[in-house]
Scaffold this motif. Structure first.
Motif, PDB file in Angstrom:
ATOM      1  N   HIS A 173       7.447 -36.692  89.449  1.00 59.79           N
ATOM      2  CA  HIS A 173       6.243 -37.385  89.943  1.00 59.79           C
ATOM      3  C   HIS A 173       5.079 -36.424  90.149  1.00 59.79           C
ATOM      4  O   HIS A 173       3.930 -36.759  89.874  1.00 59.79           O
ATOM      5  CB  HIS A 173       6.564 -38.207  91.205  1.00 59.79           C
ATOM      6  CG  HIS A 173       6.725 -37.430  92.466  1.00 59.79           C
ATOM      7  ND1 HIS A 173       5.914 -37.626  93.555  1.00 59.79           N
ATOM      8  CD2 HIS A 173       7.590 -36.452  92.805  1.00 59.79           C
ATOM      9  CE1 HIS A 173       6.293 -36.824  94.522  1.00 59.79           C
ATOM     10  NE2 HIS A 173       7.301 -36.108  94.089  1.00 59.79           N
ATOM     11  N   SER A 225       2.727 -46.631  91.596  1.00 59.72           N
ATOM     12  CA  SER A 225       3.803 -45.721  92.009  1.00 59.72           C
ATOM     13  C   SER A 225       4.789 -46.383  92.962  1.00 59.72           C
ATOM     14  O   SER A 225       4.475 -47.366  93.623  1.00 59.72           O
ATOM     15  CB  SER A 225       3.222 -44.477  92.675  1.00 59.72           C
ATOM     16  OG  SER A 225       2.782 -44.791  93.966  1.00 59.72           O
ATOM     17  N   ILE A 260       4.441 -43.906  88.053  1.00 59.28           N
ATOM     18  CA  ILE A 260       5.200 -42.885  88.779  1.00 59.28           C
ATOM     19  C   ILE A 260       6.367 -43.551  89.505  1.00 59.28           C
ATOM     20  O   ILE A 260       6.181 -44.233  90.512  1.00 59.28           O
ATOM     21  CB  ILE A 260       4.280 -42.153  89.785  1.00 59.28           C
ATOM     22  CG1 ILE A 260       3.180 -41.403  89.030  1.00 59.28           C
ATOM     23  CG2 ILE A 260       5.081 -41.223  90.685  1.00 59.28           C
ATOM     24  CD1 ILE A 260       2.198 -40.662  89.902  1.00 59.28           C
ATOM     25  N   THR A 304       3.374 -35.709  86.829  1.00 57.21           N
ATOM     26  CA  THR A 304       2.493 -36.796  86.354  1.00 57.21           C
ATOM     27  C   THR A 304       1.199 -36.803  87.174  1.00 57.21           C
ATOM     28  O   THR A 304       0.105 -37.000  86.632  1.00 57.21           O
ATOM     29  CB  THR A 304       3.206 -38.163  86.455  1.00 57.21           C
ATOM     30  OG1 THR A 304       4.431 -38.071  85.743  1.00 57.21           O
ATOM     31  CG2 THR A 304       2.362 -39.283  85.874  1.00 57.21           C
TER      32      THR A 304
END
Ligand code: F6R
Length: 592
Positions: free
Chosen positions: A514, A535, A508, A517
């Protein structure tokens, strides 16, 4: 893939050849051999497996000032002692090593060699049998010219003729082969690495040329027997760069070198804060109406990120698998520019496209890590990756260097803007450093998450391309069946594979997608998956396992790949696998 080293001089060639072969190990191989000519007889030693096995079968008493060595990556016939090179003709007159694939070997067997008793399953033995037959009725130079006419396919050959104790012959078509020049010795090798322990003075051999190599001189001939004069060049590789130092594996060393490579690229491609790319390259790229990126494997994944970057400048860009493009060529738009991405610069699939596109008159630019490599020499222009030699089969630093050079090219193409790429790449280097400093964490994560025989990486936008590359890295060195998916695509079929404890790793880094996902990660968690999230800090949740300091979103792939490289490395390490030389793989894929 197969590696060749040859030597002729005044000292015993044995150790020179064995060292050369060790330097070629990184290319990938499954058997090895050497031939030593001691004036009376040619002694051949070969075995399956590593050079260490070969060393144990070489008779230390045998000496020879002329010799050839070979590492074989099996194509025709299993990796056995019998199929290993060198191969000898039935009378023993000729001894030969070969890198490449002979496409018309069946036809040659039927037409010229129907009564020949072959000892191996290789296409190489066809060549040594044929040269012996041709030499019955021709002098050797003419026999080699006839051989070149008859062979279809790719070949780099080293040949010893028992009747000429002070000569070694080299022949080349499509497969890589270079000459190495010394004062009192001469060499041949598949690449500079094979010869750097003796010389850095190299000479190119072009396709369909052959070379008579004597102690004090090298004579290159074209396919018609005319002498060709060619000036040597100095190999641009520092021999110390190919040492492993205190690292257990080249791969870990190369992962660690990535911040240095980013800084080297800033030094190389920026002058007084401005991007400095050769004017001729720039003019070619600026004129392009459509770009075609051609590559394979990891380099192709870098290509997908390159597409994103180059299309940001307004030029439509396509990415193609080299091996598909060459025989299934799409309609090519007027004003096309071909961009070849290749760490090694030797990939046969990419080269086949280059040859075809050049013949059609399209401009070609190669991005490669190896100056003087085939794809570099044959393209109109080259941009070097400056990553330093990459020895581990699994590409890491050359991948990030490719992405960075594509970012530099795209930014220069975009012209004036507030985007300070040199600064952003410097930030990338710093964040890379902080990620690779935390190795113990990745070792633990690999232990916890990479427990099954399969795994999924998911991401959206450029994170999808990182997912593809992450999965390839994991597959090739840990042998875990890993797949990279566009996160949104998982539910269109593949989610059926998710069961209790299936590892799913989410990437991410892009604000626009984001949350999507994260939803996809929730969907797989609901079906029992064990998820791990990598992330950007600005998009992270406290529960994410790997949180990365933000870099510019366009450069996110340079950073998000680092945890995935380390996960692959530790996943393989915990399985006690041969990380730098994974099974069945070759670093330099020189056959189509
Ligand atoms: C994987 C890997 C390969 C290469 C591919 C193309 O780690 O290295 O997928 O990317 O074989 O090789 P090059 O870049 O040398 O053309």
């Amino acid at each position: 893939m197969c590696g060749i080293v040859g030597f002729i001089g005044h000292v015993d060639a044995k150790e020179i050849l064995l060292t050369g072969l060790e330097r070629l190990e990184y290319r990938g191989y499954d058997s090895a051999g050497i031939a030593l000519f001691d004036q009376d007889a040619v002694h051949v030693f070969k075995d399956k497996g590593r050079i260490a096995n070969l060393r144990s079968v070489v008779d230390p008493q045998v000496k020879g000032t002329v010799g050839m060595g070979h590492t074989r990556w099996a194509t025709h016939g299993k990796p056995t002692q019998r199929n290993a090179h060198p191969h000898q003709s039935s009378t023993g007159r000729f001894t030969l090593v070969h890198n490449g694939v002979i496409e018309n070997e069946i036809e040659l067997r039927e037409t010229y060699l129907s009564d020949y008793a072959f000892q191996s399953d290789t296409d190489t033995e066809v060549i040594v049998a044929l040269i012996e037959k041709l030499a019955l009725t021709h002098d050797l130079a003419t026999a080699i010219q006839c051989l070149i006419e008859k062979l279809h396919g790719s070949y780099a050959l080293g040949i010893i003729d028992h009747e000429q104790p002070d000569v070694l012959y080299a022949v080349k078509n499509k497969s890589p082969l270079l000459l190495g020049k010394g004062e009192t010795f001469q060499m041949m090798g598949s690449d500079a690495m094979a010869m750097l322990h003796c010389t850095d003075q190299l000479i190119e051999i072009h396709d369909k040329e052959y070379v008579r190599i004597e102690k004090e001189r090298l004579t290159i001939y074209d396919a018609t027997g005319q002498v060709v004069n060619r000036t040597p060049f100095v190999a641009q590789i520092d021999a110390t760069e190919i040492e492993k130092g205190t690292y257990a594996h080249y791969m870990l060393k190369e992962i660690d070198e990535q911040p240095v490579v980013m800084r080297r690229l800033i030094d190389t491609y920026f002058k007084a804060g401005q991007i400095d790319i050769d004017d001729a390259i720039l003019a070619t790229v600026e004129q392009a109406k459509r770009m075609y990126i051609i590559a394979a494997g990891t380099s192709m994944h870098a290509g997908w990120i390159g597409k994103q970057l180059l299309e940001g400048t307004g030029t439509p860009t396509e990415v193609h698998i080299a091996s598909e493009f060459v025989y299934n060529t799409p309609i090519i738009t007027e004003g096309a520019l071909f961009i070849f991405l290749s760490q090694s610069g030797e990939t046969a699939d990419s080269r086949a496209v280059l040859v075809k596109m050049k013949a059609l008159g399209y401009p070609c630019l190669t991005l490669t890590n190896v100056a003087g490599s085939t794809l570099s020499r044959e393209a109109d222009h080259t941009l070097l990756l400056h990553a330093g030699p990459e020895i581990a089969v699994a590409s890491t630093k050359a991948y990030t260097a490719t992405v960075a050079v594509l970012a530099i090219l795209a930014t220069r193409l975009a012209g004036e803007s507030d985007f300070n790429l040199a600064h952003e790449l410097a930030v990338v280097a710093t964040v890379m450093e902080s990620l690779i400093a935390d190795k113990e964490m990745y070792s633990q994560l690999a232990r916890t998450y990479l427990t099954a025989h399969h795994a999924f990486y998911i991401g959206r936008h450029v994170d999808y391309y990182t997912a593809l590359e992450a999965a390839l890295k994991l597959k090739e060195i840990s042998y875990i069946q890993a797949e990279g998916f566009a996160a949104g695509e998982l539910k269109h079929g593949t989610i059926a594979l998710i069961e209790d404890q299936t590892p799913v790793i989410g990437i991410i880094s892009q604000a626009a997608v984001h949350l999507n996902t994260r939803s996809n990660l929730k969907e797989v968690e609901a079906r029992g998956a064990k998820t791990l999230t990598i992330s950007f800090k600005s998009l992270s949740l406290a529960s994410d396992q790997v949180i990365i300091d933000d870099v510019h979103p366009l450069l996110a792939p340079l950073i998000t790949c680092i945890p995935t490289q380390l996960l692959a490395y530790y996943g393989a390490l915990h399985r006690q696998l041969d990380i730098d030389k994974p099974r069945n793989l070759a670093k330099s894929v020189t056959v189509e």
